[in-house]
Design a protein around this motif. Structure first.
Motif, short mmCIF file in Angstrom:
data_model
loop_
_atom_site.label_atom_id
_atom_site.label_comp_id
_atom_site.label_asym_id
_atom_site.label_seq_id
_atom_site.Cartn_x
_atom_site.Cartn_y
_atom_site.Cartn_z
N PRO A 42 -18.70 42.76 -18.83
CA PRO A 42 -17.94 41.55 -19.19
C PRO A 42 -16.48 41.58 -18.74
O PRO A 42 -15.86 40.53 -18.57
CB PRO A 42 -18.06 41.50 -20.71
N LYS A 43 -15.93 42.79 -18.56
CA LYS A 43 -14.53 42.89 -18.12
C LYS A 43 -14.33 42.27 -16.74
O LYS A 43 -13.21 41.88 -16.38
CB LYS A 43 -14.10 44.36 -18.09
N LEU A 44 -15.42 42.17 -15.98
CA LEU A 44 -15.33 41.58 -14.65
C LEU A 44 -14.91 40.11 -14.70
O LEU A 44 -14.35 39.59 -13.74
CB LEU A 44 -16.68 41.68 -13.93
N ILE A 45 -15.19 39.45 -15.82
CA ILE A 45 -14.87 38.02 -15.91
C ILE A 45 -13.37 37.81 -15.79
O ILE A 45 -12.89 37.04 -14.94
CB ILE A 45 -15.41 37.43 -17.23
N ASP A 46 -12.59 38.51 -16.60
CA ASP A 46 -11.14 38.31 -16.57
C ASP A 46 -10.50 38.84 -15.29
O ASP A 46 -9.57 38.23 -14.76
CB ASP A 46 -10.49 38.97 -17.80
N THR A 47 -11.00 39.97 -14.78
CA THR A 47 -10.42 40.51 -13.55
C THR A 47 -10.71 39.59 -12.36
O THR A 47 -9.85 39.42 -11.48
CB THR A 47 -10.95 41.92 -13.25
N THR A 48 -11.87 38.95 -12.37
CA THR A 48 -12.21 38.03 -11.28
C THR A 48 -11.40 36.75 -11.38
O THR A 48 -10.92 36.22 -10.37
CB THR A 48 -13.72 37.71 -11.30
N ILE A 49 -11.22 36.23 -12.59
CA ILE A 49 -10.40 35.04 -12.80
C ILE A 49 -8.99 35.28 -12.29
O ILE A 49 -8.40 34.44 -11.60
CB ILE A 49 -10.38 34.65 -14.29
N GLU A 50 -8.45 36.45 -12.59
CA GLU A 50 -7.09 36.79 -12.14
C GLU A 50 -7.03 36.94 -10.63
O GLU A 50 -6.12 36.43 -9.97
CB GLU A 50 -6.63 38.08 -12.82
N ALA A 51 -8.02 37.62 -10.05
CA ALA A 51 -8.02 37.87 -8.61
C ALA A 51 -8.09 36.59 -7.81
O ALA A 51 -7.50 36.47 -6.73
CB ALA A 51 -9.19 38.78 -8.24
N LEU A 52 -8.81 35.59 -8.35
CA LEU A 52 -9.00 34.33 -7.63
C LEU A 52 -8.03 33.23 -8.09
O LEU A 52 -8.18 32.07 -7.70
CB LEU A 52 -10.45 33.85 -7.80
N ASN A 53 -7.08 33.60 -8.93
CA ASN A 53 -6.06 32.65 -9.40
C ASN A 53 -6.71 31.41 -10.03
O ASN A 53 -6.34 30.27 -9.74
CB ASN A 53 -5.16 32.24 -8.22
N MET A 54 -7.65 31.64 -10.94
CA MET A 54 -8.39 30.56 -11.59
C MET A 54 -7.93 30.30 -13.03
O MET A 54 -8.48 29.43 -13.70
CB MET A 54 -9.89 30.90 -11.59
N GLY A 55 -6.96 31.07 -13.50
CA GLY A 55 -6.59 31.01 -14.91
C GLY A 55 -6.16 29.65 -15.40
O GLY A 55 -6.39 29.30 -16.56
N HIS A 56 -5.56 28.83 -14.54
CA HIS A 56 -5.01 27.55 -14.99
C HIS A 56 -6.09 26.47 -15.13
O HIS A 56 -5.80 25.38 -15.65
CB HIS A 56 -3.92 27.07 -14.03
N TYR A 57 -7.31 26.74 -14.69
CA TYR A 57 -8.35 25.71 -14.83
C TYR A 57 -9.69 26.23 -15.32
O TYR A 57 -10.60 25.44 -15.61
CB TYR A 57 -8.55 24.97 -13.50
#
Length: 300
Positions: free
Chosen positions: A109-124
């Motif tokens: 599950p840790k991959l979810i947040d690391t992937t969101i950060e890597a792809l700059n998806m946090g704002h949406y």
């Protein structure tokens, strides 16, 4: 590892895959290049067992094949295909989609947040997918496959709809996954980008898979053998062919002429540059045959 053994598949009278045999290894990125309708997506569907070949088989590690439903379940823990935008649920958030894929493949599950950060998806990522732009939806589809974290990843037009910044971001993630030992097979029309990171590139022709080095010897190397000249007249081409008998002269559909030597020869390249300048031709560059050039030669 994937080993394709004599894969043949026809739709009616059309032979889409014609006796394809090739082995792909972990830790490499494979590029598949061809016009639409020539077999790229069909080959991926065969690897996923979404389409059954008329003959031949696909082998995975430990000799696994699609010989039973039980084997298919085991194989689909090893391999995944990037979802299409039409597979997204508009009423669910991006994070919901990532949780679904993480659960389906029992990944960390840790991959979810690391992937969101890597792809700059946090704002949406916490908004509903139905509100996303084309590029945001494409990044989500890519992120879903990344969180699945399978050993083998198939991607069809992964860069579709992305701006240059996000193309570079995703290219960086692909290189990281390669370093982790993932095998990534990508079908793409974004040739300049694909050439930067693919370890091996194949073209399709008449249902066969052809390595680029089999079309142009040493294509994957970095040897500078070519002068690229734009809008070169036929008379000037003839002059160069006479002056340099071993020179290969090819004009592509975009009016770019390639003057290619058999091997690296810095002295001859220098002579050719001086000769071009003397003829008043200044719009030329040195380099090697590019994937765009090869595409134009092969399909032009």
């Amino acid at each position: 590892m994937i080993e394709l053994q004599n894969i043949q598949l026809s739709f009616g009278e059309k032979k889409v895959l014609n006796d394809i045999s090739e082995t792909f290894q972990q830790g490499e990125i494979i590029g598949l290049v061809a016009p639409n309708g020539t077999g790229k997506s069909t080959l991926m569907n065969v690897m996923m067992n979404y389409a059954a070949p008329n003959s031949g088989k696909v082998l995975f590690k430990n000799g696994l094949t699609y010989s039973s439903k039980a084997n298919e379940v085991k194989i689909h823990q090893l391999i995944s295909m990037m979802p299409d935008q039409s597979d997204l649920y508009n009423h669910l958030s991006g994070r919901d989609h990532l949780k679904i894929y993480c659960t389906m493949w029992k990944s960390d599950p840790k991959l979810i947040d690391t992937t969101i950060e890597a792809l700059n998806m946090g704002h949406y990522v916490n908004k509903k997918a139905g509100t996303y732009s084309l590029g945001m939806r494409q990044r989500l589809c890519f992120a879903m496959q990344i969180v699945a974290n399978t050993e083998i990843m198939l991607m069809d037009e992964v860069m579709n709809g992305l701006d240059p910044i996000n193309v570079e971001i995703i290219s960086g993630v692909l290189m990281e996954k390669k370093a982790e030992g993932k095998m990534i097979i990508i079908a793409s029309h974004l040739l300049d980008n694909l050439e930067k990171y693919a370890d091996r590139i194949f073209l399709f022709k008449d249902g066969k898979l052809i390595g680029v080095d089999d079309i142009v010897e040493g294509f994957s190397g970095s040897t500078m053998t070519t002068v690229r000249v734009r809008n070169m007249s036929d008379d000037m081409k003839a002059t160069f062919q006479t002056s340099y008998p071993k020179l290969k002269v090819q004009t592509l559909v975009n009016d770019m002429t390639l003057l290619t030597l058999d091997k690296k020869d810095a002295e001859t390249l220098g002579e050719m540059a001086i000769h071009l300048a003397e003829l008043g031709i200044n719009d030329f560059t040195f380099g090697k045959v590019t994937l765009n050039d090869l595409y134009a030669m092969y399909y032009g």
